[in-house]
Design an enzyme around this catalytic site. Structure first.
Site, PDB file in Angstrom:
ATOM      1  N   SER A 177     -26.487  -0.831  73.167  1.00  0.00           N
ATOM      2  CA  SER A 177     -27.393   0.207  73.654  1.00  0.00           C
ATOM      3  C   SER A 177     -26.805   0.924  74.866  1.00  0.00           C
ATOM      4  O   SER A 177     -26.254   0.293  75.767  1.00  0.00           O
ATOM      5  CB  SER A 177     -28.735  -0.410  74.032  1.00  0.00           C
ATOM      6  OG  SER A 177     -29.609   0.598  74.490  1.00  0.00           O
ATOM      7  N   LYS A 188     -29.727   4.275  72.543  1.00  0.00           N
ATOM      8  CA  LYS A 188     -29.996   4.281  73.972  1.00  0.00           C
ATOM      9  C   LYS A 188     -31.400   3.724  74.170  1.00  0.00           C
ATOM     10  O   LYS A 188     -32.260   3.897  73.299  1.00  0.00           O
ATOM     11  CB  LYS A 188     -29.923   5.739  74.442  1.00  0.00           C
ATOM     12  CG  LYS A 188     -30.226   5.982  75.894  1.00  0.00           C
ATOM     13  CD  LYS A 188     -29.050   5.638  76.767  1.00  0.00           C
ATOM     14  CE  LYS A 188     -29.512   5.421  78.203  1.00  0.00           C
ATOM     15  NZ  LYS A 188     -28.538   4.644  78.983  1.00  0.00           N
ATOM     16  N   CYS A 247     -32.031  -4.231  82.166  1.00  0.00           N
ATOM     17  CA  CYS A 247     -31.251  -3.266  82.940  1.00  0.00           C
ATOM     18  C   CYS A 247     -31.361  -3.669  84.418  1.00  0.00           C
ATOM     19  O   CYS A 247     -32.469  -3.848  84.926  1.00  0.00           O
ATOM     20  CB  CYS A 247     -31.782  -1.854  82.736  1.00  0.00           C
ATOM     21  SG  CYS A 247     -30.943  -0.645  83.781  1.00  0.00           S
TER      22      CYS A 247
HETATM   23  C1  LIG Z   1     -22.954   3.347  80.491  1.00  0.00           C
HETATM   24  C2  LIG Z   1     -23.804   2.203  80.036  1.00  0.00           C
HETATM   25  C3  LIG Z   1     -25.126   2.435  79.675  1.00  0.00           C
HETATM   26  C4  LIG Z   1     -25.928   1.402  79.247  1.00  0.00           C
HETATM   27  N1  LIG Z   1     -27.220   1.646  78.880  1.00  0.00           N
HETATM   28  C5  LIG Z   1     -27.988   0.641  78.377  1.00  0.00           C
HETATM   29  C6  LIG Z   1     -29.302   0.881  77.887  1.00  0.00           C
HETATM   30  O1  LIG Z   1     -29.792   2.009  77.893  1.00  0.00           O
HETATM   31  N2  LIG Z   1     -30.016  -0.164  77.412  1.00  0.00           N
HETATM   32  C7  LIG Z   1     -29.513  -1.442  77.357  1.00  0.00           C
HETATM   33  O2  LIG Z   1     -30.200  -2.341  76.890  1.00  0.00           O
HETATM   34  N3  LIG Z   1     -28.256  -1.699  77.809  1.00  0.00           N
HETATM   35  C8  LIG Z   1     -27.498  -0.688  78.304  1.00  0.00           C
HETATM   36  N4  LIG Z   1     -26.223  -0.958  78.743  1.00  0.00           N
HETATM   37  C9  LIG Z   1     -25.705  -2.338  78.645  1.00  0.00           C
HETATM   38  C10 LIG Z   1     -24.880  -2.527  77.386  1.00  0.00           C
HETATM   39  O3  LIG Z   1     -25.660  -2.354  76.240  1.00  0.00           O
HETATM   40  C11 LIG Z   1     -24.246  -3.910  77.380  1.00  0.00           C
HETATM   41  O4  LIG Z   1     -25.267  -4.889  77.412  1.00  0.00           O
HETATM   42  C12 LIG Z   1     -23.330  -4.144  78.559  1.00  0.00           C
HETATM   43  O5  LIG Z   1     -22.620  -2.976  78.890  1.00  0.00           O
HETATM   44  C13 LIG Z   1     -22.337  -5.269  78.314  1.00  0.00           C
HETATM   45  O6  LIG Z   1     -21.523  -5.017  77.202  1.00  0.00           O
HETATM   46  P1  LIG Z   1     -20.045  -4.360  77.303  1.00  0.00           P
HETATM   47  O7  LIG Z   1     -19.300  -5.146  78.334  1.00  0.00           O
HETATM   48  O8  LIG Z   1     -19.495  -4.471  75.926  1.00  0.00           O
HETATM   49  O9  LIG Z   1     -20.258  -2.950  77.735  1.00  0.00           O
HETATM   50  C14 LIG Z   1     -25.414   0.091  79.189  1.00  0.00           C
HETATM   51  C15 LIG Z   1     -24.086  -0.139  79.558  1.00  0.00           C
HETATM   52  C16 LIG Z   1     -23.282   0.888  79.981  1.00  0.00           C
HETATM   53  C17 LIG Z   1     -21.883   0.597  80.367  1.00  0.00           C
END
Ligand SMILES: Cc1cc2nc3c(=O)[nH]c(=O)nc-3n(C[C@H](O)[C@H](O)[C@H](O)COP(=O)(O)O)c2cc1C
Ligand SMILES: Cc1cc2nc3c(=O)[nH]c(=O)nc-3n(C[C@H](O)[C@H](O)[C@H](O)COP(=O)(O)OP(=O)(O)OC[C@H]3O[C@@H](n4cnc5c(N)ncnc54)[C@H](O)[C@@H]3O)c2cc1C
Ligand SMILES: Cc1cc2nc3c(=O)[nH]c(=O)nc-3n(C[C@H](O)[C@H](O)[C@H](O)COP(=O)(O)OP(=O)(O)OC[C@H]3O[C@@H](n4cnc5c(N)ncnc54)[C@H](O)[C@@H]3O)c2cc1C
Ligand SMILES: Cc1cc2nc3c(=O)[nH]c(=O)nc-3n(C[C@H](O)[C@H](O)[C@H](O)COP(=O)(O)O)c2cc1C
Ligand code: FES
Ligand code: FES
Lengths: 310, 261, 310, 261
Positions: C25, C49, C133
């Site tokens: 997300s 999102k 978040c």
């Molecule tokens: C730019 C950005 C926006 C994110 N927005 C959301 C969001 O809207 N809702 C959510 O549940 N997680 C959000 N996350 C968290 C990611 O879904 C994920 O849990 C987190 O980044 C860890 O995974 P990764 O290391 O593969 O990015 C966001 C992460 C990033 C980097």
């Protein structure tokens, strides 16, 4: 080197340090000669390995796993020679002039108080309470996650020793500032943050955790952003000084912590990557950077990032 | 950094000593060691007894429970390797005496091979409890070293300690350097003998190890950390230390006197 | 490429995925075309999102800070077009065949339930609840840190929708498994972990936080060890499937999560480093690695590291 | 990745346009943009109007509040720069028509300079509300481009839209490529005119940006992310998109129709 003008000496409460860089607990802290070596290398003070009541071998190897240069996972398991044997190491370090802070870990307020009293008798300038090791059953985070426990432990220790008491706070919590407030209420002279983050590595060929203990703690550059957030939030909630720890490998990293609110910092994992010579590089680097930015002392920079109205 | 490799070969070198060979391409020099992980059990420091090319090896002596379990590893078993760590023998000397006791030949044999390949002349003084325990005797012969042995039971060579052999050799030949590995009291005797002959001595020492990164302090020896400052030290750095040949630290960091060797 | 034999299809409860790699997300999740693009690139499913009741612009820039390739700090501030507008994006994605999971955030159980009901009407195959978040006042971690709140929110949502409900758990807590248990008790079909770690970066020249919001969330390789520990601990406490998230950039990383107990994984930050083509590399890489290790399917590897008696 | 630099020079280019120069050594190509952070305020995408050497620059047109605040930056002020990001103009064409409206010359001027330095011939069609607003007119003259202008008020050149000028030029000369930057309805008209002349058109487009890393989706334009797939696109990729020249997304991700330009 150009002549350095910025004053690196800092006071953490009543504790006067020649510079803000402390050797973090658990690194070079088992032997008095090593503590003395870190002091000779330029540390502003050296914190002992966390010492408990009885000798502990710690967990079997593997106790560490490296991630490139950005992180290190460990589960040493609080190895230490126990409070009967350890004072001789402190004496050895002090005989070389080292400013020693004693770290202790216990399972309840009474044990903490007893250990703190004994280590205080060795001439340490302060006692740090390990309320935050993330991977030792019955210790560390397990006794340091509830503000009530933290306050009770700190209060018991403060009532037992005359040196300043530093509470080392866990980041493995939803509310690190609440733990810091509890420590302040208990009478702590300072709080330090952070210890390692609870973490794990798995080997897929062997389909098993890499560390013998399974879970471990993450340290090194990867945790700097997390440590900064904790220090930032704690600084806004307590009046006692904050000591920053976690992922510092350059003077710039240290200055980030200082501007987030730290009066001093501790360095650990970087020693695995850069050796003990890192202390003189940090000292020189911070002097130069403060000069460049026009600060006359470390103190002028403490917490400065909070002032920036957005 | 950590490689999981399968052991390709298991060689029984002596009744108490086993060599394990495995693919490991990282460059390594004689004197360096690896941390070898026996999955589900433990991880131990072991000098590389084979340092050249893609097939490296360690040679394990049965001591306590752990080393016995290491010996029970078979070809095909998976082990974890990280390293190599530590410093190396300096290859400058041209006329070298190596003095090995116990499993000391594990690190001295590859060092001597490298020196010979580099044009040096090597004399080896090897000690063991009894003749069949003389480790890498054939390897020293094969590299063209002059070999002299001592056994505790007199089953071959000098009856008694290898230090006696070493003292004698130091009195008769002009060596540039002595390389030694074995019990610390042995290395201490060698160092004292060599000092009077004004020959520099390099000792490969062992301490309990955990991180092998110069961080955890488990391997502290005076002001040094054996994992990064060693394992090879000039004897003049070791002789002044209260601990050398007298005490080591157990896994908790307590000082423990060495037993007899 | 050699012919791949390992079966990558997985079931997360009643949810059938062609492979275990979900778009996380907040990444490529604001527009229907982007969701469709991630699906076309090979994702096993795409998560939107996180959507709220009203349009939100999010925080001003800077909203991100990069650390080399090992970490990324962000404080987007949950920008989203709001639940009135967003369904058209889901329709666009679904019209390209994408398997869409809808993510929502609310400030209480009632708002979560209302949003979940509305997003469920758009044809999503599941709803993920953003209870995690770390940097949005009144949302995310602030409503997802207490097991009682988590259970109440999940229960309300489960009562309002017929699709599976996934609770996304915060790592910024002392006890992630307790939150997962609460989600299970509330009727969640699965839990996902982790969201980003609360973190901060300071610019020392300007002596201010880099991100406009100050605090942000750390993602990327740096948090993989932390995510693995959470998944490991959660797997030991719940019976519902676990979805692993955090720092995955290679098939090997994904397999670590799978062996720690994840039935599927989400990938986010790696897309900033490798582009959307990473999905096909992950799919191929996992097939090859499972072949090499002799597993016929992903399912055979799930939780396998727990079996290793030490 | 992020550098804090001090602005070395502030140049008022036209009544509504200001150039900021700053030291920034990372290599950059015409077409690329940076994220410029005004501490305590905001961070905006800006094309590099100076791409060569260690002194780069951006040229900012006063639009809403934010760009006005960017314009108020003085020499000596600190700003943050990250990038450069995005793709670049392809330098292969030898006979190029650039068509710029509004602040479009900010990116077209350095691209045209690079093309001329590379041996290409450039014709520039520049549009503005009135003569003093013609951006980088002198720069185009200095590089030896043939310059034709259009003003909304007729104060110089063709009275009306620059697209009229572009259409005329396309009818008279055999261009290899058209490079255009300005309001999307303008670029759309240019693209349609060039299509009938069978000249490929490259448009530099703008969308709201947050991460600039191809991750956050703020800059989504159909299947593309302007920050990594653009900002320069061949017109044939843009023309089929429902959004091009019709709508963009606001910071929340809502579609917002373009106003008049
Ligand atoms: C730019 C950005 C926006 C994110 N927005 C959301 C969001 O809207 N809702 C959510 O549940 N997680 C959000 N996350 C968290 C990611 O879904 C994920 O849990 C987190 O980044 C860890 O995974 P990764 O290391 O593969 O990015 C966001 C992460 C990033 C980097
Ligand atoms: C640099 C270096 C190189 C070495 N090279 C060799 C070699 O080539 N061949 C050889 O046979 N031995 C070598 N050793 C010694 C080896 O690591 C063991 O110490 C030895 O095998 C004794 O094990 P044990 O069976 O007596 O252990 P036990 O008596 O079972 O020991 C008890 C515990 O201590 C652990 N342990 C013992 N010693 C160490 C150690 N030094 N580091 C970490 N954990 C330890 C064991 O794993 C166990 O957990 C070397 C040691 C070092 C430091
Ligand atoms: C790749 C690219 C290159 C650009 N190059 C230039 C250039 O060379 N010269 C120039 O003058 N302008 C350029 N822009 C446009 C510039 O980034 C702003 O969009 C423009 O200055 C409008 O700002 P404003 O004053 O109207 O903002 P406001 O009307 O004040 O906008 C409201 C809010 O939106 C933000 N905002 C507006 N547009 C953007 C955007 N595109 N991305 C992120 N935040 C935004 C503002 O900061 C503010 O928070 C470029 C845009 C892009 C995407
Ligand atoms: C090998 C190792 C051992 C540690 N042992 C202790 C300890 O005994 N007591 C303690 O309070 N912290 C201990 N820590 C935590 C460090 O003191 C420090 O808080 C943490 O590593 C973060 O700092 P760093 O990133 O600079 O290493 C240990 C860390 C490591 C890496
Ligand atoms: S083994 Fe840790 S310092 Fe040497
Ligand atoms: S600005 Fe984030 S994807 Fe382009």
């Amino acid at each position: 080197m150009s002549s350095l003008v910025a004053d690196l000496a800092v006071r953490v409460g009543s504790l006067a340090l020649r510079n803000p860089f402390l050797l973090a607990s658990g690194i070079w802290g088992e032997s008095g000669d090593s503590l003395a070596g870190a002091w000779a290398a330029g540390a502003g003070g050296v914190i002992t390995k966390s010492i408990g009541s009885l000798p502990r071998a710690g967990y079997p190897n593997p106790t560490i796993e490296e991630y490139s240069t950005w992180g290190l996972l460990n589960a040493m398991g609080l190895p230490n020679p126990g409070m009967d044997e350890y004072p001789r190491e402190i004496s050895a370090a002090r005989s070389h002039g080292a400013l020693v802070i004693g770290s202790v870990f216990g399972s309840d307020a009474e044990e903490f108080a007893r250990l703190a009293r004994r280590i205080a008798e060795t001439g340490v300038v302060a006692v740090e309470l390990n309320l935050s090791c993330p991977h030792a059953e019955g210790y560390g985070t397990e006794v340091g996650s509830d503000p009530k426990d933290v306050e009770a432990i700190v209060r018991a220790v403060v009532g037992s020793v005359s040196v300043p008491v530093i509470a080392k706070i866990t980041p493995n919590t939803s509310d690190a500032p609440a733990l810091a407030v509890a420590a302040e209420n208990g009478g702590a002279a300072a709080v330090s943050a952070i210890n390692t983050l609870r973490a794990l590595a798995i080997d897929t060929t062997l389909h098993r955790p890499v560390l013998a203990h399974g879970l471990g703690g993450l340290s090194g550059p990867a945790i700097k952003p997390v440590g900064l957030a904790c220090v930032w939030q704690i600084y806004e909630r307590v009046r006692i000084p904050v000591i920053g720890v976690g992922g510092i490998s350059t003077a710039e990293d240290a200055l980030e912590y200082i501007m987030a609110g730290a009066r001093a910092v501790e360095v650990g994992t970087v020693i695995a990557h850069q050796g003990i010579g890192v202390f003189s590089r940090l000292v020189d680097g911070l002097s130069h950077r403060l000069d460049e930015l026009g600060y006359a002392s470390v103190s002028q920079a403490v917490g400065l990032a909070h002032g920036a109205g957005r | 950094m950590r490689s999981i490799v399968r052991v390709t070969e298991r060689v029984v070198e002596t009744p108490s000593t086993v060599t394990l060979r495995f693919p490991f391409v990282a460059p390594a020099a004689p004197g360096q060691f690896v941390m070898i992980w026996i999955p589900g059990d433990d991880e131990l420091p072991m000098s590389l007894s084979y340092t050249v090319g893609g097939s490296k090896g360690v040679t394990v002596k049965a001591m306590g429970d752990t080393s016995r379990r290491v010996q029970s590893i078979r070809a095909g078993d998976a082990v974890g390797i990280r390293g190599p760590y530590g410093n190396r023998f300096d290859m400058a000397p041209r006329r070298i005496l190596v003095v090995g006791g116990g499993s000391g030949s594990a690190v001295l044999a590859p060092a001597a091979e490298a020196a010979v390949a580099d044009g040096a002349r090597v004399t080896a003084a090897l000690g063991a409890t009894q003749a069949p325990e003389l480790l890498f005797r054939g390897r020293f012969d094969a590299m063209g070293a002059q070999v002299e042995v001592a056994t505790d039971d007199g089953s071959e060579g000098t009856h008694g300690f290898v230090t006696t052999v070493a003292e004698r050799l130091l009195g008769t030949e002009p060596f540039d350097a002595v390389w030694t590995c074995g019990p610390e009291v042995m290395m201490q005797k060698v160092a004292v003998a060599a000092a009077s002959a004004k020959v520099p001595v390099y000792c490969s020492v062992e301490r309990h190890m955990k991180c092998a990164l110069g961080m955890c302090d488990a391997c502290a020896l005076g002001p040094y950390h054996v994992c990064v400052d060693g394992p090879v030290f000039p004897a003049e750095r070791l002789l002044p230390l209260a601990e050398f040949a007298h005490a080591h630290r157990d896994p908790s960091g307590r000082r423990v006197p060495f037993g007899g060797h």
